[in-house]
Write a protein that holds these residues in place. Structure first.
Motif, short mmCIF file in Angstrom:
data_model
loop_
_atom_site.label_atom_id
_atom_site.label_comp_id
_atom_site.label_asym_id
_atom_site.label_seq_id
_atom_site.Cartn_x
_atom_site.Cartn_y
_atom_site.Cartn_z
N PHE A 7 0.80 -1.22 0.00
CA PHE A 7 0.00 0.00 0.00
C PHE A 7 0.84 1.28 0.00
O PHE A 7 0.43 2.30 -0.53
CB PHE A 7 -0.95 0.00 1.20
CG PHE A 7 -1.86 -1.19 1.21
CD1 PHE A 7 -3.02 -1.20 0.46
CD2 PHE A 7 -1.51 -2.33 1.91
CE1 PHE A 7 -3.84 -2.31 0.44
CE2 PHE A 7 -2.33 -3.45 1.89
CZ PHE A 7 -3.49 -3.45 1.15
N LYS A 8 2.03 1.23 0.56
CA LYS A 8 2.84 2.43 0.70
C LYS A 8 3.24 3.05 -0.63
O LYS A 8 3.24 4.26 -0.80
CB LYS A 8 4.09 2.12 1.53
CG LYS A 8 4.86 3.35 1.90
CD LYS A 8 5.96 3.05 2.89
CE LYS A 8 6.65 4.33 3.28
NZ LYS A 8 7.63 4.12 4.33
N VAL A 9 3.57 2.20 -1.61
CA VAL A 9 4.05 2.70 -2.90
C VAL A 9 3.00 3.55 -3.62
O VAL A 9 3.34 4.46 -4.37
CB VAL A 9 4.54 1.53 -3.78
CG1 VAL A 9 3.40 0.67 -4.27
CG2 VAL A 9 5.34 2.03 -4.96
N THR A 10 1.75 3.29 -3.37
CA THR A 10 0.69 4.02 -4.09
C THR A 10 0.37 5.37 -3.45
O THR A 10 -0.36 6.16 -4.05
CB THR A 10 -0.59 3.17 -4.17
OG1 THR A 10 -1.03 2.84 -2.85
CG2 THR A 10 -0.36 1.91 -4.98
N ASP A 11 0.91 5.64 -2.28
CA ASP A 11 0.63 6.92 -1.61
C ASP A 11 1.07 8.12 -2.43
O ASP A 11 0.47 9.18 -2.37
CB ASP A 11 1.29 6.97 -0.23
CG ASP A 11 0.58 6.10 0.79
OD1 ASP A 11 -0.58 5.73 0.54
OD2 ASP A 11 1.20 5.80 1.82
N SER A 12 2.14 7.95 -3.19
CA SER A 12 2.67 9.10 -3.93
C SER A 12 2.15 9.19 -5.37
O SER A 12 2.53 10.09 -6.10
CB SER A 12 4.20 9.04 -3.95
OG SER A 12 4.63 7.83 -4.53
N ILE A 13 1.28 8.28 -5.76
CA ILE A 13 0.70 8.33 -7.10
C ILE A 13 -0.63 9.07 -7.03
O ILE A 13 -1.58 8.59 -6.42
CB ILE A 13 0.51 6.91 -7.69
CG1 ILE A 13 1.84 6.18 -7.74
CG2 ILE A 13 -0.14 6.99 -9.07
CD1 ILE A 13 1.73 4.72 -8.12
N ARG A 14 -0.66 10.23 -7.63
CA ARG A 14 -1.85 11.09 -7.57
C ARG A 14 -2.30 11.48 -8.97
O ARG A 14 -1.50 11.59 -9.89
CB ARG A 14 -1.56 12.37 -6.78
CG ARG A 14 -1.03 12.17 -5.38
CD ARG A 14 -2.10 11.68 -4.48
NE ARG A 14 -1.57 11.35 -3.16
CZ ARG A 14 -2.31 11.22 -2.10
NH1 ARG A 14 -3.61 11.39 -2.18
NH2 ARG A 14 -1.77 10.88 -0.95
N GLY A 15 -3.60 11.70 -9.11
CA GLY A 15 -4.15 12.18 -10.36
C GLY A 15 -4.00 13.69 -10.47
O GLY A 15 -3.44 14.34 -9.57
N THR A 16 -4.49 14.26 -11.54
CA THR A 16 -4.38 15.71 -11.74
C THR A 16 -5.16 16.48 -10.68
O THR A 16 -4.85 17.64 -10.40
CB THR A 16 -4.88 16.11 -13.14
OG1 THR A 16 -6.20 15.62 -13.32
CG2 THR A 16 -3.96 15.55 -14.21
N ASP A 17 -6.15 15.82 -10.06
CA ASP A 17 -6.93 16.48 -9.00
C ASP A 17 -6.31 16.24 -7.62
O ASP A 17 -6.91 16.57 -6.61
CB ASP A 17 -8.37 15.98 -9.02
CG ASP A 17 -8.47 14.47 -8.88
OD1 ASP A 17 -7.42 13.80 -8.76
OD2 ASP A 17 -9.60 13.96 -8.87
#
Length: 82
Positions: A7-17
């Protein structure tokens, strides 16, 4: 094969919003701890990774046909060489 959600790796993946795009990264490792598949997922549901796992099985079957070894022989050989 070993499979797990991270789960940690996905914390920094963000969409344009600036909202999270994925909730987890599903990783599949072989018997020698090599990553053989990885999927970004929005839930822990098997439905999200089912198609990817089918493709992974097809890939193992292709290798099996090309080498003349079944998956159990490949796993045994990998254990002996590591």
């Amino acid at each position: 094969l070993a499979m797990d959600h991270t789960f940690k790796v996905t914390d920094s993946i963000r969409g344009t919003d600036r909202k999270k795009v994925y909730d987890a990264c599903f990783t599949v490792m072989n018997e020698t701890c090599q990553v053989v598949a990885q999927f970004m997922v929005q839930t822990k549901s098997w439905v999200e990774v089912r198609q990817g796992l089918r493709l992974l099985l097809e890939r193992y079957n292709v290798v099996s046909e090309a080498t003349g070894k079944d998956i159990n022989e490949m796993v045994s050989a990998a254990h002996l060489s590591s």
